[in-house]
Each structure stands twice: as C-alpha cells, then as structure tokens.
Design an enzyme around this catalytic site. Structure first.
Site, PDB file in Angstrom:
ATOM      1  N   ASP A 110     -34.647  31.983  16.853  1.00 42.31           N
ATOM      2  CA  ASP A 110     -33.496  31.183  16.441  1.00 42.31           C
ATOM      3  C   ASP A 110     -32.432  32.057  15.768  1.00 42.31           C
ATOM      4  OD1 ASP A 110     -32.176  28.748  16.205  1.00 42.31           O
ATOM      5  OD2 ASP A 110     -32.982  28.363  14.196  1.00 42.31           O
ATOM      6  N   VAL A 151     -36.138  21.555  13.365  1.00 38.77           N
ATOM      7  CA  VAL A 151     -36.677  20.965  12.135  1.00 38.77           C
ATOM      8  C   VAL A 151     -37.212  22.097  11.258  1.00 38.77           C
ATOM      9  CG1 VAL A 151     -38.344  19.367  11.146  1.00 38.77           C
ATOM     10  CG2 VAL A 151     -37.324  18.891  13.395  1.00 38.77           C
TER      11      VAL A 151
END
Length: 893
Positions: free
Chosen positions: A691, A844
């Site tokens: 990410d 999340v």
C-alpha cells in the site's frame, strides 16, 4: 556366431566414400551375417541417398554386375536410371561401393520399399558368393519423412460424419476389452468399468452408450486363451482384425510391417525395447509372421489377409467393405495404416460390412476405437478446464514402468522440476550412491528413499514400517504443496533365482500400491506411469469401480475422473502409458498440472467482487498475530481477503513480514462441502498487497518481493508527474502479472507516520480520471470523495456519492475497479451505498489497530496469552467487516 551389420541410404553428396560423416545411423537396412570359414569381420558403413555401401573381406575381387536394364529390370525402374552403374569397386580399405546414380542426384518418386526389397537379394547373393558368409535378412530402419512422403495420397473425404451417422442408425454399443487403462488414449466422454459384475454391465447397457471400456487385466492370458474366451461368449467371428496403428504413440503399419517411430526414424517393432519384454515380448515385426508367432503356428503367416494402404487410399470405405465381405469365415486380417484418415476409412468400411451382417473381433491400438465411434478430437485438458486451477495441495506421480523411454522421461522430469518435486524412491540402500545422480543428492531434503531389502527381503514388521514411513512422507510433501514422485528403482533388482526375482518384483509393486492407498491428503492430481501401474492404482489403491474418460492431458495420455466411492473422488487421474511421448513429455504434463506459483491475483478477487456485487477488505498487518487474525477470519467466514502492508510496516518487518504474508496466503485452508448432493471444493482466496508506494526506488524493490499487487501513490505530485510515475511502475508490474492501484486526488488524515493536512486534500476530478486511466494503464483507482485516513471528525464522514457514481460510470467501462481508503469509522449504511455505487476494495486499518492496542493493554499472565488475545480481538473486527462488505461466504467454489 551372429554379427549385426547396418546399411545406410541417404541423399547424394560429394563426400568421399570413406567420409566419417557417412558413418551415421542406418536408414534402410540391417542384416545378420553368419560367419563362414576363413571370413573376416567387416562393418557396413553409411553412404549417401543415391549410394549404397557395404564392406567385404579384403581378398574379394572387384566385379561388375551385369546390366540389369531390360527384361530383368524391375517394372518400377524410373526413366533415366542407369543400371550399368551398379558396380562394386575395391577401395584401399577393402570397401565395396554400389552406386545407383540418378540424373542430377535428384530424389526420384519410386517405391523405396520396393527398391530395397529388390536390391537386398542381389547384395546378399553377391556377398555370399564372394565370402561364403550366410546372410539372413532383417527388416530395415526407415526414414519416416521420406517413407510417408512417397505413400499414396490419402483418401480425400473425411468419413467421420458418416461413421457417426451410421453408428446412430445402427444403435449398437461398442464394448472395448482393455488389458490396461492406457488403451483409452484417444477418446473422451466415455466410461470405463474397473469392476465389472453383472449388475454394473446391465447398468452400462441400459444407458445405451455408443461405447464403453471394460478393464480386463487380461495380460496374464496368452493370445490363444484370450481368443478362446472371446469366442466362447460371442461365437465364431467372420474375421479377426489386427490393427496396431496408433499415431500418438508413433506406431505405423506399412507393407504389413509394424514400425515404432523413434524421432525421425521408423524402427521395426521387433527390434525395439518393447519387443524385449520378458512376459509379452515377440520377435516378428511383420504382422503376418507375428500372428504365426503368437498363435504358435496355429495360424500360418501365409493365410493371414491384409488390407493395404493402397486399398485404403485408392478405394476408400467401399473397397474396405468389399474386401472384408469376401474374407473366408474365421480369417485373420491385418490393417495397414499411416494416418488417422486411413483409420477412419477402414472404420467406415468395417461398419458397412457389419450392416451387411458380418461380425468382427478386433485386436487393436487406441486409434481404432476413436475412429470406429467417430470421436472428434479435442484439445488437451488443463486444470482450469476442470475448475481446479486453484488447488492448494501438491500432485502425486507414481512411476512403475521400467522401459528405457520412461527412465529418460523421469530423468528429464527431475531435471526440469527437481526444485518443486518431492521424491520417494525405491532403491537398494547398499548401493545408494550408484542409484542417485548429483541432482538428487543435492536435493536430499525433498527426496526420501525406501529400502528394497525391507520391502521384499526382511520381516513383515519391517516391510510394514517402511510402507508407513513412505506414506507419511508423501503426505507431508503433498500437504506442503509439492508435486510428489513415488518411483521404483530404474535398475532391475534381482534375487538369486528367477522365482526369487519374481517375488521381489511382486512385493515392490504391491508396496507401491499400499503406499498410495495410505496417503490421506487429497492430491491436486494423480499421475500413474505405466499400464500395469495405472491399473493397480485405480483398482487397488484408489478403489475406483468406474471412471469417466474426460479427455487427454497430452496427446496419447488419457485423463480420468474417478467414481464417487473411490478414495479421492473427483481427483483427476492421468494414465500415462510407458510408450508415449518424447523425453520431455512427462515433465510437460507435470508442469501443466502443477500448482501455479500465483494461486490468486488481487485483480481476480476484485473481478469476482464486481460480478458478485460486493467488496473485498484489505486489512493492514504488522506482525504474525495480525496476519493470523485476517486468515483465521477469512477461513471461518469463507471470505476472500487481502493482506496489506504499509511502507512503515515493511520498514519494521522487512522481508520476513512479506514472507509471512505470502506463506499464510498460500496455506489458507481448502475444504470440501456437500452442496446440492455434490462434493464441492471451497478455497479461501487471499492475496498480498503493498500500500501507498510513494517512492520509485522502494516500489522497484517491492516488485521483486512476491507481492500480488501494489499501490502507486503519486497523489502528492502534480497531475502530469503522477501520470508519468504511475505509468512507469504500471509497465513494470504488468510484466509480472501484478495488479496496480493508483490514487487520483489526495486524502487528508494520518496513516502510520504519514500525515496529510486538510488544506492539502483534493477530491478526485472525474474529467482527469479518464485521462489518468488511459495514460497509466492501471487496474484499480483509489478515489477521494471526502474519505480520510484515520479518524473522522465528530460529525462523521461527508462522502460525495454523486462524484462516486460518476467515477464508477467511467471506470466500469474501462475495466478499472474503485477502491476506498479510510473505511474505518464509515457508517454501515454508507458503506453499503458505496458498494452499490461500485467500490470493490475497502482499506481497513484504524479499527483493527485499535482492537490490537486495547487487547495488549489488558493485563495477561503470559506472552502467549497476550498474543492469543490480540489475535482474537483483531479477528472479531475483521470478520465483522467481511460481513459488512458482503464478502462472507464468497470463497470460490
């Protein structure tokens, strides 16, 4: 004393008669020379296509054969052939050369076999006259390309559709009695009975199939007993048909001689390794003589009828029908064939004869069956065709066949697949080094050895212990996703007497079966190498009562699916004959069926989510407990999931953290559930994602670490720079089949050590988004619609759903998936609206981190309890999100 000599016939060249290049493999002739008194040894040497060479003792005198042009010349002699040039000259080394000179050294369209059959007696007579050496002719080795080229042109019409039509109107069932499973090499969508009692036979006939197989295991019967058994049931036949042509196995019958293709050569079958089988061997390559040999003279070669290639290719099915109808009752008839079209023509003619009332019993290879029922070939079957391309276990390969071809194939398999292969080998422990090549010794950690002494020569207890140990090791290999090879010794291990040797062989073979029977882990596939091996494994080890022939894993290599009551129902069973394929064939099949390096891609997960109208959660992980929490929740909820690593987590955890995620994803559970009365395979798809990669150097390193997908974060850059940066990484990632996510706009908030102030945040521009997608080639777009990293303000998120709707309308047309960062704290109703408007991946982090921190702040007695409590706390949050995103229960079937 018998000496083998060879003769060569190749194309003319300017090489000297004694050129070393001419000492090649024999093309057209071999002869057995019986030494006469006073003769000396010489070898026949290779020559050119239009020169024939042989050597004779040095005391021979040069001679000139009489001119054979005229009445004695063969009727096929082409114009311009100068038979006066058939001369023999003595060279310095006593070689006599016979030269047949054609105009301009061109190939001439003549019947090559007739040339050879005509000239051989001339050479033999000449040699015998000069030397007193008796020459016993042997059949020649032929160059396949040349022989097939000069055969007559094939029958122009494909009779397959006529065969299918005739079979439908005839409404008869073709029953194939097969002595081992390898005979199913050319058919598909047909059943084979491995256990055949009266009830199972009645059930098969009730289905009214075009064809079915019965596995008879009748190899123990002699040819006479097999024939007698068939006649005792069916009555006297009009003719016995002998048709061993099998294209995929390189089997051709030409001029009544059966050949086995060996690369570019056609070798007479009686000269091959298969003819030397101790139990089923033979001497004759000429099928007429083979019939006489196998019937011990009861049927003379001279009485055997023959359908020639000329009849098939010039006369077609009608000529075949007429020939068969004119045979005397009880005849034996061999069929020549060199192509599948030949086989189809014969089958069509035979069906016509059957319609006229004739009855035939056929002893054939596999090609006849597919031709007789009009099978239309289909492409080799791959795991994805059976829906098992995501299998999590290793395959099982069992090799019992000991023919040289199999040994070469096994060596190539180890060479190509050694690093991913677990190996269990039956060897003589005392000769350990001699039986193991360097590759195996280097790979000892994935190779287990079984002692022949303990299996066959020691006590029952020691045999039992050795079998159990091997089965346990195989289970370990298969569970570890290794394709596992179990094989017998490549060298024949013998006893002191023939009966003792036979007993050793039986005990080793039965141990092989018992090892497979005790393997409890369901393999991805099972491959059995060799006819007897595949039969014993199917019936004794796997306890299958019947199987469906799905197709072929490779040309000539049948693939079965075993019946529901078998030990591993539904597992593909690859029946690999000992005599099929080149040296790379076994490795080719194993590689095509091996578990793929990438079981799932993130793009596949998002595609499934798009098709199913749900979203997949990407959960940030920092340590082992976090990884275990996500995987455990995914397994319990049967949900896809993404393990996501942030740059700050990679900085702390490094490559070990990445390896932990990859291993956990690969080992995610596989299970069977009963759905609508059928066992279905449930697999939990998990991928690993990097990410927020905002450094080109860092991302280039990440691309080599084994991630399934990456996010290129150029959101801090001006638009053109963001495009350039994202496109660069996208091109590199796509070459590795990795999905690329990118961000357009910029989120405010804090994630780990990265903070973006509110004044720096930008919403995604819908107009720019189309240009960005087109120029970068990304697969997923992280949108900014008012979402933030970290905690939302007290008033909650203010998401621009109209903007999201516009972005989805654009991205869905381009096959790009929408991603929403900052899903923690978004109300349930708003999450569901986002999913309805096209969001397929939610990131999340905050809520999972909070559960972890709260858990470890609670007093615990022991570190293990701290870890267990933290994992459970995170798992609860992850599972709740899976239900919210709609991914629970969506693990792939």
């Amino acid at each position: 004393m018998s000496l083998r000599r060879s003769l060569s016939l190749r194309r003319a060249s300017d090489e000297s008669p004694m050129s070393q290049q001419s000492l090649g493999r024999p093309v057209f002739g071999t002869a057995s020379l019986q030494r006469g008194q006073g003769s000396s040894d010489r070898t026949w040497v290779g020559s050119s296509w239009t020169r024939l060479a042989m050597a004779i003792p040095s005391q021979a005198i040069s001679g000139l054969l009489e001119n054979r042009q005229g009445p004695t010349a063969p009727r096929w002699a082409p114009a311009g052939l100068n038979w006066r040039c058939i001369t023999f000259q003595i060279t310095a080394s006593a070689n006599i050369w016979a030269g047949i000179h054609y105009p301009k050294s061109r190939y001439v369209s003549v019947d090559i076999l007739n040339i050879i059959s005509y000239l051989m007696p001339v050479w033999h007579q000449f040699y015998e006259t000069l030397t007193g050496v008796k020459v016993e002719g042997k059949l020649p080795i032929l160059q396949k390309e040349i022989v097939l080229k000069y055969l007559p042109t094939e029958w122009p019409l494909d009779p397959t559709n006529d065969i299918r039509r005739l079979n439908q109107s005839n409404s008869k069932t073709l029953v194939v009695l097969d002595d081992d499973p390898t005979g199913t090499q050319t058919v598909h969508d047909i059943e084979v009975l491995t256990e055949w009692n009266i009830e199972s036979l009645i059930e098969q006939f009730r289905k009214k199939p075009t064809c079915f197989f019965i596995l008879t295991n009748s190899r123990s019967l002699s040819s006479d007993k097999e024939a007698d058994a068939a006649v005792s049931v069916l009555g006297e036949m009009d003719a016995w048909i002998i048709c061993p042509f099998f294209l995929q196995g390189g089997r051709y019958t030409i001029e009544d001689v059966h050949y086995v293709a060996d690369s570019e050569w056609l070798v007479p079958a009686g000269e091959t390794e298969f003819a030397k089988d101790a139990a089923f061997g033979y001497r004759s390559s000429n099928l007429r003589e083979w019939v006489e040999e196998k019937t011990r003279g009861r049927i003379q070669a001279s009485s055997v009828a023959s359908i020639s290639i000329q009849l098939l290719r010039k006369g077609g099915p009608n000529a075949v029908c007429a020939y068969l109808c004119n045979l005397q009752k009880g005849s034996t008839c061999i069929v020549n064939a060199a192509s599948d079209r030949d086989m189809a023509v014969f089958a069509a003619g035979m069906i016509q004869a059957e319609i006229k009332g004739r009855q035939f019993l056929c002893r054939t290879a596999a090609s006849f069956v597919s031709a007789r029922i009009g099978i239309i070939p289909k492409a080799p079957i791959l795991p994805k065709d059976l829906g098992i391309n995501k299998g999590r276990s290793g395959g099982l390969i069992v090799v019992g066949s000991y023919v040289p071809k199999t040994t070469k194939q096994v060596e190539e398999l180890k060479s190509q697949c050694g690093r991913i292969l677990g190996s269990i080998e039956v060897i003589q422990i005392l000769n350990f080094i001699s039986f193991c090549d360097v590759g195996i010794l280097v790979n000892l950690f994935t190779t287990a050895f079984i002692s022949v002494d303990k299996l066959a020569m020691k006590s029952i207890e020691e045999r039992e212990e050795e079998i159990s140990r091997a089965a346990e090791r195989a289970d370990v290999f298969i569970r570890a996703c290794k394709d596992t090879l179990i094989m017998t010794s490549r060298e024949l291990i013998t006893g002191k007497t023939p009966s003792e040797s036979l007993e050793i062989n039986f005990k080793v073979s039965s141990a092989l079966v018992e090892i497979v029977r005790r393997i409890t882990t369901r393999p991805r596939y099972i491959l059995a190498k060799g006819g007897i091996t595949s039969s014993d494994l199917a019936t004794k080890a796997l306890e299958a009562k019947y199987a469906k022939i799905v197709g072929q894993a490779l040309a000539g290599v049948p693939l079965w699916q075993l019946s529901p009551e078998s030990r591993h129902p539904g597992v593909p069973y690859i029946v690999f004959p000992g005599n099929v394929g080149d040296s790379c064939a076994l490795a080719e099949v194993v590689k095509s069926w091996a578990r793929p390096a990438r079981l799932w891609s993130t793009k596949e997960l998002l595609l499934n989510a798009e098709n199913g109208g749900y979203a997949v959660g990407a959960f940030n992980v920092y340590n082992l407990e976090g990884v275990q929490a996500v995987v455990a929740a995914a397994e319990e909820e049967q949900s896809p999931a993404i393990l996501q690593i942030h740059p700050s987590a990679l900085k702390q955890g490094g490559i070990p953290l990445v390896a932990c995620c990859i291993s956990a994803a690969e080992q995610a559970s596989v299970g069977l559930i009963l759905l609508s009365g059928e066992l279905k395979l449930i697999q939990v798809p998990i991928t690993v994602h990097f990410d927020h990669g905002n450094s080109k150097q860092e991302l280039m390193e990440v691309l080599e670490m084994g991630f399934d997908s990456v996010m290129v974060d150029g959101s801090h850059l001006p638009f053109e720079d963001n495009v350039s940066y994202t496109k660069f990484i996208s091109l590199l990632a796509n070459s590795k089949n990795m999905m690329v996510e990118a961000e357009l706009g910029r989120l405010s908030g804090t994630e780990d050590d990265l903070t973006v102030e509110e004044y720096e945040a930008r919403l995604t521009d819908a107009d720019q988004a189309e240009e960005f997608i087109d120029k970068t080639g990304i697969d997923a777009l992280a949108v900014c619609i008012g979402n933030v990293h970290g905690k939302y303000p007290a008033g909650g998120p203010n998401l621009r759903l109209e903007l999201l709707k516009d972005l989805y309308s654009l991205s869905s047309k381009k096959g790009v998936y929408l991603v929403l960062h900052g899903a923690s704290g978004v109300p349930r109703e708003l999450v569901k609206e986002c999913i309805d408007l096209g969001v397929r991946k939610f990131n999340v982090n905050t809520e999972v981190r909070k559960a972890y921190m709260e858990s470890i702040s609670s007093p615990q007695k022991d570190l293990v309890q701290v870890m267990a409590s933290a994992k459970e706390a995170m798992k609860v949050v992850v599972a709740e999100k899976m239900h919210l995103f709609g991914s629970a229960g969506k693990a792939c079937l």
